[in-house]
Design a protein around this motif. Structure first.
Motif, mmCIF file in Angstrom:
data_model
loop_
_atom_site.group_PDB
_atom_site.id
_atom_site.type_symbol
_atom_site.label_atom_id
_atom_site.label_comp_id
_atom_site.label_asym_id
_atom_site.label_seq_id
_atom_site.Cartn_x
_atom_site.Cartn_y
_atom_site.Cartn_z
ATOM 1 N N GLN A 155 1.445 78.655 24.960
ATOM 2 C CA GLN A 155 2.208 78.745 24.188
ATOM 3 C C GLN A 155 3.390 79.608 24.449
ATOM 4 O O GLN A 155 4.700 79.116 24.007
ATOM 5 N N LEU A 156 3.229 80.884 25.414
ATOM 6 C CA LEU A 156 4.393 81.249 25.780
ATOM 7 C C LEU A 156 5.413 80.565 26.620
ATOM 8 O O LEU A 156 6.611 80.829 26.679
ATOM 9 N N ALA A 157 4.614 79.693 27.464
ATOM 10 C CA ALA A 157 5.499 78.959 28.449
ATOM 11 C C ALA A 157 6.355 77.867 27.725
ATOM 12 O O ALA A 157 7.426 77.586 28.090
ATOM 13 N N GLY A 158 6.080 77.441 26.399
ATOM 14 C CA GLY A 158 6.907 76.708 25.503
ATOM 15 C C GLY A 158 7.946 77.458 25.197
ATOM 16 O O GLY A 158 9.341 76.746 25.178
ATOM 17 N N TYR A 159 7.973 78.581 24.735
ATOM 18 C CA TYR A 159 9.086 79.171 24.396
ATOM 19 C C TYR A 159 10.065 79.800 25.562
ATOM 20 O O TYR A 159 11.268 79.568 25.430
ATOM 21 N N ALA A 160 9.169 80.135 26.524
ATOM 22 C CA ALA A 160 10.273 80.403 27.940
ATOM 23 C C ALA A 160 10.835 79.249 28.448
ATOM 24 O O ALA A 160 11.985 79.302 28.888
ATOM 25 N N ARG A 161 10.556 77.886 28.319
ATOM 26 C CA ARG A 161 11.129 76.660 28.647
ATOM 27 C C ARG A 161 12.358 76.430 28.009
ATOM 28 O O ARG A 161 13.474 76.572 28.633
ATOM 29 N N GLN A 162 12.289 76.901 26.501
ATOM 30 C CA GLN A 162 13.376 76.782 25.797
ATOM 31 C C GLN A 162 14.530 77.756 26.036
ATOM 32 O O GLN A 162 16.063 77.471 26.070
ATOM 33 N N ILE A 163 14.161 79.089 26.719
ATOM 34 C CA ILE A 163 15.152 80.026 27.044
ATOM 35 C C ILE A 163 15.582 79.687 28.104
ATOM 36 O O ILE A 163 16.923 79.718 28.356
ATOM 37 N N PHE A 164 15.014 79.208 29.263
ATOM 38 C CA PHE A 164 15.767 78.565 30.514
ATOM 39 C C PHE A 164 16.654 77.462 30.117
ATOM 40 O O PHE A 164 17.584 77.492 30.817
#
Length: 554
Positions: free
Chosen positions: A253-262
């Motif tokens: 779940q957090l990886a999906g958010y982090a990906r968009q920040i990258f």
């Protein structure tokens, strides 16, 4: 519950590297001994007609788009990750991220990572003063003012007190500067995604920290609020203990958010986030080597650590947040309007280039991997457009500058102006001491400045320009091989059009030598086989160093 939490993946006990393959275009080659013949002309039926002059150029452009849309790069590092659509929905994206991230590092209970980070953000005295005076912490009971743990506790009961708590920390420690950071309840806010194709996808972290500064700008699409992944310093996900989510579910779940920040903050080096419950918090870290997380930490007994992490993850200093401050923008009315990129040349001389475009020309849409980002910049001396490539190479891989040095003076191959060989490493972001985790593979940040205007062959204006560029790039590939360098990553994005008025030989040039290799040598850009968790051996590193010395000298 945030919008992107619908459904869940089953717990995973064993995590392996995703399989890797070399993909090829679906070409069919016919061999014939007959003389070559002009193929029959195809016509468009119906009422639509095209003039003969416009037909060839339009059909060529259509063919290029088809190849780009249907074909993947023939790269030795391409992962075998199938997608049902170019912009997968939430649950499919989680499955893709699971393969992409590979094995994650879960630190032991005695890890000092959380307690060692961001000590400069708040000393003990200031933390104690805050805890004794604030209304969001009960000094007598040594507890944050959060809902008590109970079986029927709901996430929604946590949002308001946590938002108040976070903003209270900002205001106490930063004073009037706290206006540049604001914690916002976004669990019902649709934050738009950015993908290689147009998409309507979105997700909703529970609490987002809106940021103002050089690296932040308003969301790229209209939203109900002014917060998005493009102006988010950090996010916090809220859980309650009774939910009993698995570590893998939380990570994805957090990886999906982090990906968009990258993706939406192209100068991001790493992303850190917290999952917070009424009893504990857990730190998650994402960088180009993958993911790492701590054990759950008591939020009440470790208030000082929690405060420091909040201040660091949302820091007013952009490098603390995980941003590369060698790239800076001028922001007007919430939008980036211009920017600069500073790089180090020989003898530690720094050069600052103006960005020709505020957005990168090439952007990575993955978390783990090279993280390739390309920028078009303006040479302050000649005012010509140059190309800057930022990437994260595996530690046991020869740097791109090694191959560019061997290609010096070769027509059809881009020429290097300067490079930064070792800017920083993902190992610096993690707490390993002298004993790296066996699942970790270090990556090194490098930057190279190239003599190219950065426009790929996809932007050709005529059939003649296309054919001349292809001819010279092919000749350059052959010449490079004669210098004992095999490119191995020929894609449309790695064939650049030559500069206006370029002479024969440089009307098209190859870039992207970061995946090259020396034929017959294992000191190359090859990745480890699927499932392998091999670390850099001293022998491999020494071999890389020796090859560098043989090219550059002592």
């Amino acid at each position: 519950m945030s919008v992107s939490q619908e459904g869940s993946l089953p717990p995973v006990d064993t995590i392996c590297f995703a399989g890797e393959r070399t993909s090829t275009w679906p070409l069919t080659i016919y061999d014939t001994s007959d003389p070559p013949q002009t193929p029959p002309r195809s016509y468009i039926t119906g009422n639509t007609t095209l003039s003969e002059d416009a037909d060839s150029a339009k059909q060529l452009k259509k063919s290029v788009k088809t190849v780009v849309g249907n074909g993947m790069a023939s790269t030795p590092a391409h992962q075998d990750i199938e997608m049902s659509r170019p912009d997968p929905l939430v649950e499919e994206r989680k499955k893709i991220l699971k393969k992409e991230l590979g094995p994650f590092v879960e630190l032991a209970w005695d890890s000092a990572l959380a307690s060692s980070l961001y000590r400069h953000c708040a000393n003990r005295k200031r933390v104690k003063e805050f805890l004794q005076s604030t209304e969001v912490y009960d000094w007598k009971s040594r507890r944050w003012v959060l809902p008590e743990s109970r079986k029927n506790l709901m996430e929604v009961e946590m949002y308001k007190p946590l938002v108040k708590l976070l903003n209270a920390i900002f205001e106490w420690f930063w004073g009037k500067d706290a206006a540049h950071r604001e914690a916002i309840d976004t669990h019902l806010t649709q934050l738009p995604h950015k993908e290689p194709v147009s998409t309507a996808n979105y997700s909703s972290p529970d609490i987002s920290v809106k940021a103002e500064g050089s690296s932040f700008q308003l969301p790229h699409k209209d939203t109900t609020t002014s917060i998005g992944y493009s102006n988010m310093a950090a996010f916090f996900e809220v859980k309650v203990t009774s939910q009993d989510w698995s570590v893998m579910e939380e990570l994805l779940q957090l990886a999906g958010y982090a990906r968009q920040i990258f993706i939406q903050q192209p100068n991001r080096r790493f992303v850190r986030a917290l999952i917070i419950t009424e009893q504990s918090f857990r730190l998650f870290h994402f960088d180009r080597s993958g993911a790492q997380l701590t054990q759950a930490i008591d939020i009440h007994q470790n208030a000082r650590i929690f405060i420091r992490l909040v201040l660091g993850l949302c820091s007013l200093e952009e490098s603390d947040v995980g941003l590369d401050n060698s790239i800076e923008w001028e922001v007007r009315e919430g939008r980036k309007v211009s920017g600069t990129l500073t790089t180090r040349q020989e003898n530690n001389v720094y050069v600052t280039y103006q960005l020709a475009d505020v957005e990168p020309t090439v952007l990575s849409y993955e978390v783990r991997g090279r993280g390739l980002t390309s920028w078009r910049v303006v040479d302050p001396a000649s005012e010509e457009i140059l190309l800057v490539r930022d990437m994260w190479r595996p530690e046991d891989q020869l740097s791109e500058d090694f191959y560019l040095e061997k290609a010096k003076g070769t027509s059809g191959i881009v020429q290097m102006i300067s490079f930064e060989y070792n800017r920083e490493a993902t190992a610096q972001f993690r707490d390993f001491g002298n004993s790296p985790h066996p699942l970790f593979r270090n990556r090194i940040a490098m930057r190279v400045v190239l003599d190219s205007h950065g426009k790929s062959i996809k932007h050709f204006k005529s059939p003649k320009e296309l054919l001349c560029a292809l001819r010279d790039a092919i000749a350059g590939h052959r010449a490079l091989y004669k210098k004992e360098v095999l490119h191995r990553q020929i894609t449309l994005d790695n064939i650049m059009l030559g500069r206006s008025g370029a002479l024969a030989g440089n009307r098209g040039v190859l870039i992207g030598l970061d995946m090259a290799k020396i034929p017959g040598s294992d000191a190359s850009a090859e990745r480890h086989a699927p499932g392998c968790t091999k670390l850099v051996s001293p022998v491999a590193q020494n071999k890389c160093n020796q090859l560098h010395l043989s090219t550059y000298g002592t």
